[in-house]
Design a protein around this motif. Sequence first.
Motif, PDB file in Angstrom:
ATOM      1  N   ILE A  63       0.878  -1.374   0.014  1.00 31.46           N
ATOM      2  CA  ILE A  63      -0.090   0.017   0.045  1.00 31.46           C
ATOM      3  C   ILE A  63       0.924   1.350   0.156  1.00 31.46           C
ATOM      4  CG2 ILE A  63      -1.329   1.340   1.508  1.00 31.46           C
ATOM      5  CD1 ILE A  63      -2.974  -1.567   2.260  1.00 31.46           C
ATOM      6  N   VAL A  64       1.978   1.254   0.777  1.00 30.35           N
ATOM      7  CA  VAL A  64       2.938   2.182   0.829  1.00 30.35           C
ATOM      8  C   VAL A  64       3.368   2.555  -0.728  1.00 30.35           C
ATOM      9  CG1 VAL A  64       5.086   3.245   2.009  1.00 30.35           C
ATOM     10  CG2 VAL A  64       3.145   2.296   3.263  1.00 30.35           C
ATOM     11  N   LEU A  65       3.969   1.711  -1.232  1.00 30.93           N
ATOM     12  CA  LEU A  65       4.393   1.554  -2.518  1.00 30.93           C
ATOM     13  C   LEU A  65       3.341   2.117  -3.470  1.00 30.93           C
ATOM     14  CD1 LEU A  65       6.736  -1.699  -2.788  1.00 30.93           C
ATOM     15  CD2 LEU A  65       7.500   0.548  -2.472  1.00 30.93           C
ATOM     16  N   TYR A  66       2.295   1.827  -3.379  1.00 30.59           N
ATOM     17  CA  TYR A  66       1.147   2.124  -4.276  1.00 30.59           C
ATOM     18  C   TYR A  66       0.976   3.796  -4.079  1.00 30.59           C
ATOM     19  CZ  TYR A  66      -3.430   2.752  -6.525  1.00 30.59           C
ATOM     20  OH  TYR A  66      -4.287   3.159  -7.269  1.00 30.59           O
ATOM     21  N   ILE A  67       0.907   4.185  -2.951  1.00 36.45           N
ATOM     22  CA  ILE A  67       0.707   5.611  -2.598  1.00 36.45           C
ATOM     23  C   ILE A  67       1.793   6.504  -3.097  1.00 36.45           C
ATOM     24  CG2 ILE A  67       0.312   7.292  -0.784  1.00 36.45           C
ATOM     25  CD1 ILE A  67      -1.183   5.102   0.942  1.00 36.45           C
ATOM     26  N   ALA A  68       3.087   5.845  -2.795  1.00 29.55           N
ATOM     27  CA  ALA A  68       4.248   6.656  -3.519  1.00 29.55           C
ATOM     28  C   ALA A  68       4.385   6.690  -4.889  1.00 29.55           C
ATOM     29  CB  ALA A  68       5.672   5.884  -2.784  1.00 29.55           C
ATOM     30  N   ASN A  69       3.991   5.637  -5.533  1.00 31.26           N
ATOM     31  CA  ASN A  69       3.673   5.711  -7.200  1.00 31.26           C
ATOM     32  C   ASN A  69       2.860   6.502  -7.317  1.00 31.26           C
ATOM     33  OD1 ASN A  69       3.858   4.925  -9.574  1.00 31.26           O
ATOM     34  ND2 ASN A  69       3.612   2.814  -9.173  1.00 31.26           N
ATOM     35  N   ILE A  70       1.704   6.942  -6.805  1.00 32.27           N
ATOM     36  CA  ILE A  70       0.605   7.881  -7.381  1.00 32.27           C
ATOM     37  C   ILE A  70       1.187   9.335  -6.984  1.00 32.27           C
ATOM     38  CG2 ILE A  70      -1.636   8.933  -6.793  1.00 32.27           C
ATOM     39  CD1 ILE A  70      -1.735   6.119  -8.314  1.00 32.27           C
ATOM     40  N   ILE A  71       1.959   9.462  -5.909  1.00 32.48           N
ATOM     41  CA  ILE A  71       2.504  10.566  -5.596  1.00 32.48           C
ATOM     42  C   ILE A  71       3.526  11.240  -6.700  1.00 32.48           C
ATOM     43  CG2 ILE A  71       3.905  11.891  -4.055  1.00 32.48           C
ATOM     44  CD1 ILE A  71       2.573  10.464  -1.759  1.00 32.48           C
ATOM     45  N   PHE A  72       4.397  10.252  -7.077  1.00 36.66           N
ATOM     46  CA  PHE A  72       5.601  10.541  -7.786  1.00 36.66           C
ATOM     47  C   PHE A  72       5.077  10.793  -9.404  1.00 36.66           C
ATOM     48  CE2 PHE A  72       7.962   9.533  -4.283  1.00 36.66           C
ATOM     49  CZ  PHE A  72       8.665  10.552  -3.908  1.00 36.66           C
ATOM     50  N   LEU A  73       3.905  10.048  -9.500  1.00 36.03           N
ATOM     51  CA  LEU A  73       3.676   9.968 -11.057  1.00 36.03           C
ATOM     52  C   LEU A  73       3.279  11.295 -11.728  1.00 36.03           C
ATOM     53  CD1 LEU A  73       2.423   8.098 -13.091  1.00 36.03           C
ATOM     54  CD2 LEU A  73       0.418   8.494 -12.265  1.00 36.03           C
ATOM     55  N   PRO A  76       7.386  15.281 -13.282  1.00 38.01           N
ATOM     56  CA  PRO A  76       8.209  14.967 -14.519  1.00 38.01           C
ATOM     57  C   PRO A  76       9.477  14.809 -14.161  1.00 38.01           C
ATOM     58  CG  PRO A  76       7.193  17.239 -14.708  1.00 38.01           C
ATOM     59  CD  PRO A  76       7.064  16.767 -13.325  1.00 38.01           C
ATOM     60  N   VAL A  77      10.070  13.914 -14.906  1.00 34.18           N
ATOM     61  CA  VAL A  77      11.457  13.317 -15.110  1.00 34.18           C
ATOM     62  C   VAL A  77      11.874  12.586 -13.798  1.00 34.18           C
ATOM     63  CG1 VAL A  77      13.834  13.806 -15.563  1.00 34.18           C
ATOM     64  CG2 VAL A  77      11.966  14.940 -16.887  1.00 34.18           C
ATOM     65  N   LEU A  78      12.153  13.393 -12.606  1.00 34.66           N
ATOM     66  CA  LEU A  78      12.751  12.851 -11.540  1.00 34.66           C
ATOM     67  C   LEU A  78      11.579  11.750 -10.957  1.00 34.66           C
ATOM     68  CD1 LEU A  78      14.788  12.422  -9.405  1.00 34.66           C
ATOM     69  CD2 LEU A  78      13.885  14.422  -8.172  1.00 34.66           C
ATOM     70  N   GLY A  79      10.377  12.003 -10.923  1.00 37.89           N
ATOM     71  CA  GLY A  79       9.008  11.344 -10.613  1.00 37.89           C
ATOM     72  C   GLY A  79       9.166  10.101 -11.226  1.00 37.89           C
ATOM     73  N   TRP A  80       9.268  10.390 -12.566  1.00 37.39           N
ATOM     74  CA  TRP A  80       9.444   8.941 -13.436  1.00 37.39           C
ATOM     75  C   TRP A  80      10.381   7.954 -13.117  1.00 37.39           C
ATOM     76  CZ3 TRP A  80       8.582  12.374 -18.415  1.00 37.39           C
ATOM     77  CH2 TRP A  80       7.108  13.127 -18.193  1.00 37.39           C
TER      78      TRP A  80
END
Length: 126
Positions: A63-73, A76-80
Amino acid sequence: MEPIQQTPNNSSIGATDNGKTVALISYLTIIGWIVAYVMYAGQKTALGAFHLRQSIFLFIIGIVLYIANIIFLFIPVLGWIINILLLLAGIGLFVLWLIGLIAAINGEQKAVPIVGEKAQQMFKGL
Protein backbone atom coordinates in the motif's frame (compact mmCIF):
# COMPACT_ATOMS: atom_id res chain seq x y z
CA MET A 1 -25.31 -57.97 11.37
CA GLU A 2 -22.01 -56.11 10.91
CA PRO A 3 -21.04 -53.12 13.04
CA ILE A 4 -21.29 -49.78 11.26
CA GLN A 5 -17.99 -47.98 10.78
CA GLN A 6 -18.09 -44.27 11.29
CA THR A 7 -16.23 -42.03 8.87
CA PRO A 8 -14.46 -38.94 10.14
CA ASN A 9 -16.45 -35.73 10.07
CA ASN A 10 -15.17 -33.54 7.23
CA SER A 11 -16.25 -30.38 9.04
CA SER A 12 -13.42 -30.83 11.53
CA ILE A 13 -10.71 -30.61 8.87
CA GLY A 14 -10.15 -26.90 9.49
CA ALA A 15 -9.68 -27.54 13.19
CA THR A 16 -6.97 -30.16 12.71
CA ASP A 17 -4.76 -28.42 10.15
CA ASN A 18 -2.69 -26.67 12.86
CA GLY A 19 -3.23 -23.23 11.33
CA LYS A 20 -2.21 -24.11 7.77
CA THR A 21 -5.54 -22.89 6.37
CA VAL A 22 -5.24 -19.58 8.22
CA ALA A 23 -1.65 -19.22 6.99
CA LEU A 24 -2.63 -19.83 3.38
CA ILE A 25 -5.73 -17.61 3.34
CA SER A 26 -3.86 -14.72 4.99
CA TYR A 27 -1.86 -14.16 1.78
CA LEU A 28 -4.91 -13.94 -0.48
CA THR A 29 -5.88 -10.24 -0.58
CA ILE A 30 -6.77 -7.98 2.33
CA ILE A 31 -10.22 -9.57 2.54
CA GLY A 32 -8.55 -12.98 2.74
CA TRP A 33 -6.39 -11.65 5.57
CA ILE A 34 -9.49 -10.50 7.47
CA VAL A 35 -11.15 -13.91 6.98
CA ALA A 36 -7.95 -15.63 8.15
CA TYR A 37 -7.80 -13.37 11.21
CA VAL A 38 -11.39 -14.25 12.15
CA MET A 39 -10.57 -17.94 11.71
CA TYR A 40 -7.41 -17.48 13.80
CA ALA A 41 -9.42 -15.84 16.60
CA GLY A 42 -11.47 -19.04 16.85
CA GLN A 43 -8.44 -21.33 17.14
CA LYS A 44 -5.07 -19.71 17.76
CA THR A 45 -2.02 -21.47 16.37
CA ALA A 46 1.62 -20.46 16.11
CA LEU A 47 1.68 -21.08 12.36
CA GLY A 48 -1.42 -18.96 11.79
CA ALA A 49 -0.09 -16.07 13.87
CA PHE A 50 3.29 -16.21 12.14
CA HIS A 51 1.84 -15.93 8.64
CA LEU A 52 -0.78 -13.35 9.65
CA ARG A 53 2.10 -11.12 10.79
CA GLN A 54 4.12 -11.74 7.63
CA SER A 55 1.26 -11.15 5.23
CA ILE A 56 -0.11 -7.98 6.87
CA PHE A 57 3.36 -6.44 6.80
CA LEU A 58 3.71 -7.27 3.10
CA PHE A 59 0.27 -5.77 2.41
CA ILE A 60 1.21 -2.57 4.26
CA ILE A 61 4.44 -2.26 2.27
CA GLY A 62 2.44 -2.75 -0.93
CA ILE A 63 0.00 0.00 0.00
CA VAL A 64 2.86 2.39 0.83
CA LEU A 65 4.54 1.63 -2.51
CA TYR A 66 1.24 2.22 -4.33
CA ILE A 67 0.67 5.58 -2.63
CA ALA A 68 4.25 6.67 -3.34
CA ASN A 69 3.81 5.64 -6.96
CA ILE A 70 0.70 7.82 -7.28
CA ILE A 71 2.44 10.80 -5.66
CA PHE A 72 5.52 10.64 -7.89
CA LEU A 73 3.53 9.93 -11.03
CA PHE A 74 2.80 13.62 -11.56
CA ILE A 75 6.37 14.87 -11.15
CA PRO A 76 8.16 15.07 -14.50
CA VAL A 77 11.48 13.29 -15.12
CA LEU A 78 12.67 12.73 -11.52
CA GLY A 79 9.27 11.37 -10.55
CA TRP A 80 9.32 8.98 -13.46
CA ILE A 81 12.74 7.68 -12.45
CA ILE A 82 11.49 7.18 -8.91
CA ASN A 83 8.43 5.38 -10.30
CA ILE A 84 10.70 2.96 -12.15
CA LEU A 85 12.49 2.24 -8.86
CA LEU A 86 9.12 1.79 -7.15
CA LEU A 87 8.09 -0.62 -9.90
CA LEU A 88 11.22 -2.68 -9.25
CA ALA A 89 10.46 -2.59 -5.52
CA GLY A 90 6.94 -3.81 -6.32
CA ILE A 91 8.34 -6.73 -8.28
CA GLY A 92 10.59 -7.53 -5.32
CA LEU A 93 7.59 -7.33 -3.01
CA PHE A 94 5.73 -9.81 -5.24
CA VAL A 95 8.67 -12.22 -4.95
CA LEU A 96 8.60 -11.85 -1.15
CA TRP A 97 4.84 -12.47 -1.16
CA LEU A 98 5.37 -15.60 -3.25
CA ILE A 99 8.05 -16.88 -0.85
CA GLY A 100 5.66 -16.35 2.08
CA LEU A 101 2.80 -18.04 0.25
CA ILE A 102 4.94 -21.09 -0.56
CA ALA A 103 6.05 -21.31 3.08
CA ALA A 104 2.38 -21.18 4.15
CA ILE A 105 1.44 -23.92 1.68
CA ASN A 106 4.25 -26.09 3.08
CA GLY A 107 3.23 -25.33 6.67
CA GLU A 108 6.60 -23.77 7.52
CA GLN A 109 7.33 -20.83 9.79
CA LYS A 110 9.93 -19.45 7.43
CA ALA A 111 10.36 -15.68 7.53
CA VAL A 112 10.44 -13.88 4.21
CA PRO A 113 13.86 -12.37 3.45
CA ILE A 114 14.63 -8.75 4.34
CA VAL A 115 11.34 -7.83 6.09
CA GLY A 116 10.23 -11.06 7.78
CA GLU A 117 11.92 -10.55 11.14
CA LYS A 118 10.74 -6.93 11.27
CA ALA A 119 7.16 -8.11 10.69
CA GLN A 120 7.43 -10.55 13.58
CA GLN A 121 8.72 -7.80 15.88
CA MET A 122 6.19 -5.15 14.85
CA PHE A 123 3.12 -7.37 15.14
CA LYS A 124 4.16 -9.65 18.01
CA GLY A 125 0.90 -8.85 19.82
CA LEU A 126 -1.10 -10.55 17.05
